[in-house]
Design a protein around this motif. Structure first.
Motif, PDB file in Angstrom:
ATOM      1  N   UNK A 264      44.531  43.954  30.638  1.00 20.64           N
ATOM      2  CA  UNK A 264      43.612  43.074  31.671  1.00 20.64           C
ATOM      3  C   UNK A 264      43.330  44.042  32.976  1.00 20.64           C
ATOM      4  N   UNK A 265      44.231  44.953  33.239  1.00 16.91           N
ATOM      5  CA  UNK A 265      44.081  45.630  34.162  1.00 16.91           C
ATOM      6  C   UNK A 265      43.019  46.780  34.021  1.00 16.91           C
ATOM      7  N   UNK A 266      42.580  47.105  32.873  1.00 20.92           N
ATOM      8  CA  UNK A 266      41.485  48.374  32.528  1.00 20.92           C
ATOM      9  C   UNK A 266      40.274  48.118  33.253  1.00 20.92           C
ATOM     10  N   UNK A 267      39.756  47.029  33.290  1.00 24.63           N
ATOM     11  CA  UNK A 267      38.429  46.595  34.232  1.00 24.63           C
ATOM     12  C   UNK A 267      38.541  47.086  35.652  1.00 24.63           C
ATOM     13  N   UNK A 268      39.779  47.002  36.234  1.00 23.18           N
ATOM     14  CA  UNK A 268      40.014  47.172  37.604  1.00 23.18           C
ATOM     15  C   UNK A 268      40.247  48.815  37.631  1.00 23.18           C
ATOM     16  N   UNK A 269      41.147  49.160  36.800  1.00 19.52           N
ATOM     17  CA  UNK A 269      41.003  50.810  36.639  1.00 19.52           C
ATOM     18  C   UNK A 269      39.983  51.557  36.660  1.00 19.52           C
ATOM     19  N   UNK A 270      38.900  50.897  35.859  1.00 19.60           N
ATOM     20  CA  UNK A 270      37.603  51.588  35.656  1.00 19.60           C
ATOM     21  C   UNK A 270      36.769  51.354  36.844  1.00 19.60           C
ATOM     22  N   UNK A 271      37.003  50.454  37.779  1.00 24.25           N
ATOM     23  CA  UNK A 271      36.284  50.440  39.137  1.00 24.25           C
ATOM     24  C   UNK A 271      36.457  51.830  39.791  1.00 24.25           C
ATOM     25  N   UNK A 272      37.640  52.287  39.686  1.00 27.10           N
ATOM     26  CA  UNK A 272      38.177  53.399  40.536  1.00 27.10           C
ATOM     27  C   UNK A 272      37.304  54.686  40.380  1.00 27.10           C
TER      28      UNK A 272
END
Length: 310
Positions: A264-272
């Motif tokens: 689930x955190x992949x999308x937030x990590x990709x934002x970086x």
């Protein structure tokens, strides 16, 4: 290559499906994207118009700013518009274009960061031969090689995507098209494709990150032989470069160097690395670089202050 699938379009779920949070995503991404465009365009205009910023370091910084603009443009506009829609639909061909462009400009940013590290190494460790080694022709050739290398990397991503059969469903749990979420939708064994993905994108991210950090360790170690003033100036530049490297590479390594299992955190990590780093890069390079700040000040005064008041 023949496309073996029944899917003609995908639905991007985005960062959230909650209507209130989608409005928050719209505001945040719009702010970050506008800031990215403004900051990086300002850096490009400053370097282009300032004679004081003619060294190879700023030549590479110009291309870093350009890659930041293009990388953020690959994902941010669609995310901004998609946050206002009930369904963010993207066609199969548009999805492939987004995969290609995101990997192209992301890989270009990696190569430009490597070139900037090479430039700092030569400037600090071989100062007497700096202008001979890093002349304009050499810098131009290095940037051209970076563009070609990025194109080859991106074409590999496209070939891998085209090798996947899609029979449905067509819902991508992400805010942009990438190979990892596409692998979950493929109706075939993706072990080999995932292995190739890790050996391509994962290897580029990991090897480049290790080489960059090692090079900056060597550079910082060599500063002990410099004067206090020279050490201070070089340290300020290197710290800015290291900050950018860590902010960009840590999320990339997290995403691309593990098996095709999404979290689930992949999308937030990709934002970086898709919008966060492009937004922060102009701030990092201007706040820690007196030459860029002075050149921006002169550009601002030249643009907005009449000649008789300067």
């Amino acid at each position: 290559m023949q496309l073996n699938n029944n899917v003609t379009e995908f639905i991007l779920l985005g960062l959230t499906q909650d209507h209130v949070r989608k409005k928050v995503v719209f505001i945040i991404f719009l702010f970050l994207y506008m800031g990215t465009l403004l900051g990086n365009l300002l850096i490009i205009a400053t370097i282009k118009t300032s004679q004081a910023l003619g060294s190879p370091m700023y030549f590479f910084l110009l291309y870093l700013a350009l890659s930041d603009i293009c990388l953020s443009t690959c994902t941010a506009p669609r995310t901004i518009v998609g946050s206002l829609l009930e369904e963010n639909i993207i066609s199969f061909s548009e999805c492939l274009i987004q995969v290609f462009s995101t990997h192209f400009f992301g890989c270009l940013e990696i190569f430009v960061l490597i070139l900037m590290a090479v430039d700092r190494y030569v400037a600090i460790c071989r100062p007497l031969h700096y202008m001979t080694i890093m002349n304009r022709r050499v810098c131009g050739v290095l940037v051209a090689v970076a563009w070609v290398g990025s194109c080859v990397h991106s074409l590999v991503q496209i070939f891998l995507a085209l090798s996947l059969p899609f029979c449905g469903p067509n819902v991508i749990d992400h805010y942009f098209c990438d190979l990892e979420p596409l692998l979950e939708l493929a109706c075939a064994d993706t072990y080999l494709v995932n292995l190739l993905l890790v050996s391509n994108s994962g290897a580029i991210c990991t090897v480049s990150f290790v080489l960059l950090m090692f090079s900056y360790v060597v550079i910082l170690h060599s500063l002990r032989n410099h004067s206090v003033e020279g050490r201070r100036k070089a340290l300020s530049t290197c710290i800015a470069h290291i900050t950018v490297v860590v902010l960009f590479f840590v999320p990339c390594v997290f995403i691309y160097t593990r098996p095709a299992t999404t979290f689930p955190m992949d999308k937030m990590v990709a934002v970086f690395y898709t919008i966060g780093t492009p937004f922060l890069n102009p701030l990092i390079y201007t706040l820690r670089n007196a030459e860029v700040k002075n050149a921006m000040g002169k550009l601002w005064r030249k643009k907005w202050i009449p000649d008789d008041l300067r």
